[in-house]
Design an enzyme around this catalytic site. Structure first.
Site, mmCIF file in Angstrom:
data_model
loop_
_atom_site.group_PDB
_atom_site.id
_atom_site.type_symbol
_atom_site.label_atom_id
_atom_site.label_comp_id
_atom_site.label_asym_id
_atom_site.label_seq_id
_atom_site.Cartn_x
_atom_site.Cartn_y
_atom_site.Cartn_z
ATOM 1 N N ASP A 1 -1.689 -2.083 -4.080
ATOM 2 C CA ASP A 1 -3.092 -2.142 -3.644
ATOM 3 C C ASP A 1 -3.757 -0.789 -3.874
ATOM 4 O OD1 ASP A 1 -2.824 -4.726 -2.767
ATOM 5 O OD2 ASP A 1 -2.783 -4.247 -0.639
ATOM 6 N N MET A 2 -5.099 -0.805 -3.967
ATOM 7 C CA MET A 2 -5.825 0.460 -4.098
ATOM 8 C C MET A 2 -6.506 0.766 -2.774
ATOM 9 S SD MET A 2 -6.325 2.979 -6.090
ATOM 10 C CE MET A 2 -6.065 2.566 -7.822
ATOM 11 N N GLN B 1 -11.118 -0.817 -8.419
ATOM 12 C CA GLN B 1 -12.283 -1.209 -7.624
ATOM 13 C C GLN B 1 -13.576 -0.982 -8.416
ATOM 14 O OE1 GLN B 1 -10.944 1.838 -5.146
ATOM 15 N NE2 GLN B 1 -10.311 0.534 -3.445
ATOM 16 N N HIS C 1 -14.567 -13.463 -4.166
ATOM 17 C CA HIS C 1 -15.043 -14.757 -3.646
ATOM 18 C C HIS C 1 -16.463 -14.997 -4.105
ATOM 19 C CE1 HIS C 1 -12.366 -12.594 -0.880
ATOM 20 N NE2 HIS C 1 -11.696 -13.723 -0.898
ATOM 21 N N ARG D 1 -5.486 -6.016 -11.065
ATOM 22 C CA ARG D 1 -6.311 -6.827 -10.169
ATOM 23 C C ARG D 1 -7.639 -6.095 -10.017
ATOM 24 N NH1 ARG D 1 -3.485 -7.307 -4.668
ATOM 25 N NH2 ARG D 1 -2.474 -9.087 -5.639
ATOM 26 N N ALA E 1 -13.181 -2.164 -0.888
ATOM 27 C CA ALA E 1 -13.430 -2.469 0.519
ATOM 28 C C ALA E 1 -13.631 -1.227 1.390
ATOM 29 C CB ALA E 1 -12.252 -3.282 1.064
ATOM 30 N N LYS F 1 0.843 -1.197 0.000
ATOM 31 C CA LYS F 1 0.000 0.000 0.000
ATOM 32 C C LYS F 1 0.878 1.247 0.000
ATOM 33 C CE LYS F 1 -4.143 -1.840 2.166
ATOM 34 N NZ LYS F 1 -3.801 -3.223 1.776
#
Ligand code: FDA
Length: 307
Positions: free
Chosen positions: A130-131, A161, A227, A182, A187, A96
Site C-alpha cells: 500500500d502507499m 496515488q 468507486h 494499483r 486517501a 503497509k
C-alpha cells in the site's frame, strides 16, 4: 474542511484510544471492516469468492513504533498466506510498510517484508505494498523496486496515488519497468506543494495516468482502484479502444462500498477484486473512509444515536 478535520483525527492518538473503547463505533466500522479476527476475514473472503469476486486481504495496522510489535504482524501475514493456499482462496494480500516497522528502520522493515514475500511467493499469493502519505513515497518505491529487482520477487506490486503531482512521471517509469501497479486517488491529507487539492484535478490526473499506462507495449498490469463511475467509464473506454487483454488490468474496490457495482463488473467479465481489511486496529482506516464521503459521517452519527 470536514474532510481535512477527519483526516487530521485519523492520525490523532487520543481519538484512536477513545474510539477503540467505544463498542458502538466498532460496530459501525463493521460496514468497512470484515472483522477483528482472521476467521472473520476468511469467512468474508469465502462469501465474496463465491460471488465471483477475488479479494486482497489487509491486516490493519500502521505506524508501529516498537520492533517487537512487528513480529506478530509478520506472523499474522504468514498465517494468512498459508490459509489462502490451504483453502485455494482467490486472494492476494496488501500491507503497509509502517506496519512492518518502516518508522523504526528500513532494514527491519525490509527483513519483515522479505519473510512475508518469501512465503507468499512459495504459495503463489500476490502481494501489494500500500502507499501511505507522501512522506513515504520515495521509500516505498525504493523498497518495492529492491524486492522486485534485487531479491527477485515476481509477486510484488505497489500503489500510486493520482493526487500526487509526481505520479504521472512515476507511472511512466513504472510502466516501462512492466510493473504491477494499483492506481488510486489517494486517501491522505497532503500539502498543495506535492498534491492536487482540487478533486477535479485529481480526477483529470487519474485519467491521464491511465491513458499513458494502459495502451503501452509490452503491457504492464494496472489495478484500477476506484468507486468513481467517471474513472470506471474512462478505464472501460481505454480497455476497449486499446484491446487491453484481461490479464493486464483489473478493477478494485473497498469492502462495503458499491457492492452492487462490484458484482455487475464481475458479471460483465472483468476481474473485480475487493480490498478486505480486518484486525483490531481499524480506527485510522475507518476515519479515512468517513473523510472520503461526508454522508458516511451522518450515517455514523445516526447509528450512534440509534444504539
Ligand atoms: P471518490 O472519493 O471521488 O468517490 C467516488 C464515489 O465512490 C463517491 O461519490 C461514492 O459514491 C463512492 N465512495 C467513495 N468512497 C466512499 C466511502 N468511503 N463510502 C461510501 N462511498 C464511497 N489510498 C491510498 O492513499 N493508499 C492506498 O494504498 C490505497 N489503497 C486502496 C486500495 C483499493 C482497492 C481502493 C479501492 C482504494 C485504495 N485507496 C488507497 C483509497 C483511495 O485513495 C481513495 O481514497 C478511495 O478509493 C476513494 O476514492 P474514489 O476513487 O472511490 O473516488
Amino acid at each position: 474542511m470536514l474532510r481535512r478535520l477527519l483526516l487530521y483525527l485519523s492520525e490523532a492518538g487520543w481519538m484512536r484510544t477513545l474510539m477503540a473503547r467505544f463498542w458502538l463505533a466498532r460496530r459501525v466500522a463493521r460496514r468497512f471492516v470484515a472483522g477483528e479476527t482472521l476467521d472473520e476475514a476468511l469467512a468474508v473472503t469465502r462469501t465474496l469468492n463465491g460471488r465471483g469476486l477475488p479479494v486482497s486481504l489487509d491486516y490493519l495496522g500502521e505506524s508501529v513504533q516498537r520492533a517487537e510489535d512487528t513480529r506478530s504482524v509478520v506472523a499474522m501475514y504468514r498465517r494468512l498466506v498459508a490459509c489462502i493456499r490451504q483453502e485455494a482462496l482467490q486472494a492476494s494480500i496488501s500491507l503497509k510498510l509502517t506496519h512492518l516497522g518502516l518508522d523504526i528502520g528500513e532494514e527491519l522493515c525490509v527483513d519483515n517484508l522479505r519473510a512475508i514475500l518469501t512465503d507468499a511467493q512459495q504459495m503463489g499469493v500476490p502481494v501489494t505494498i500500500d502507499m501511505e502519505s507522501s512522506h513515504y513515497t520515495d521509500a516505498t518505491l525504493r523498497i518495492y523496486r529492491a524486492m522486485r529487482d534485487e531479491h527477485g520477487f515476481a509477486n510484488v506490486g505497489t500503489v500510486i496515488q493520482a493526487a500526487l503531482k509526481r505520479s504521472r512521471d512515476d507511472m511512466r517509469q513504472l510502466a516501462a519497468e512492466g510493473a504491477r501497479i494499483r492506481l488510486c486517488k489517494g486517501a491522505y491529507l497532503e500539502p498543495a506543494s506535492v498534491a492536487y487539492i482540487d478533486r477535479a484535478d485529481v480526477d483529470a490526473h487519474f485519467v491521464q495516468i491511465m491513458e499513458d499506462f494502459l495502451p503501452q507495449t509490452p503491457p504492464a498490469h494496472l489495478e484500477i482502484a476506484t468507486h468513481d463511475e467517471n474513472m470506471i467509464a474512462a478505464a472501460l473506454r481505454l480497455v476497449e479502444q486499446h484491446t487491453v487483454a484481461a490479464g493486464h488490468y483489473e478493477f478494485q474496490m473497498l469492502y462495503g462500498i458499491r457492492s452492487a457495482r462490484q458484482t455487475e463488473l464481475a458479471a460483465a467479465g472483468h476481474t473485480m477484486r475487493v480490498y478486505v481489511p480486518f484486525g483490531e486496529t481499524w480506527y485510522p482506516y475507518f476515519m479515512r473512509r468517513l473523510a472520503e464521503r461526508p454522508a458516511n459521517l451522518w450515517f455514523f452519527i445516526q447509528a450512534l444515536f440509534r444504539g
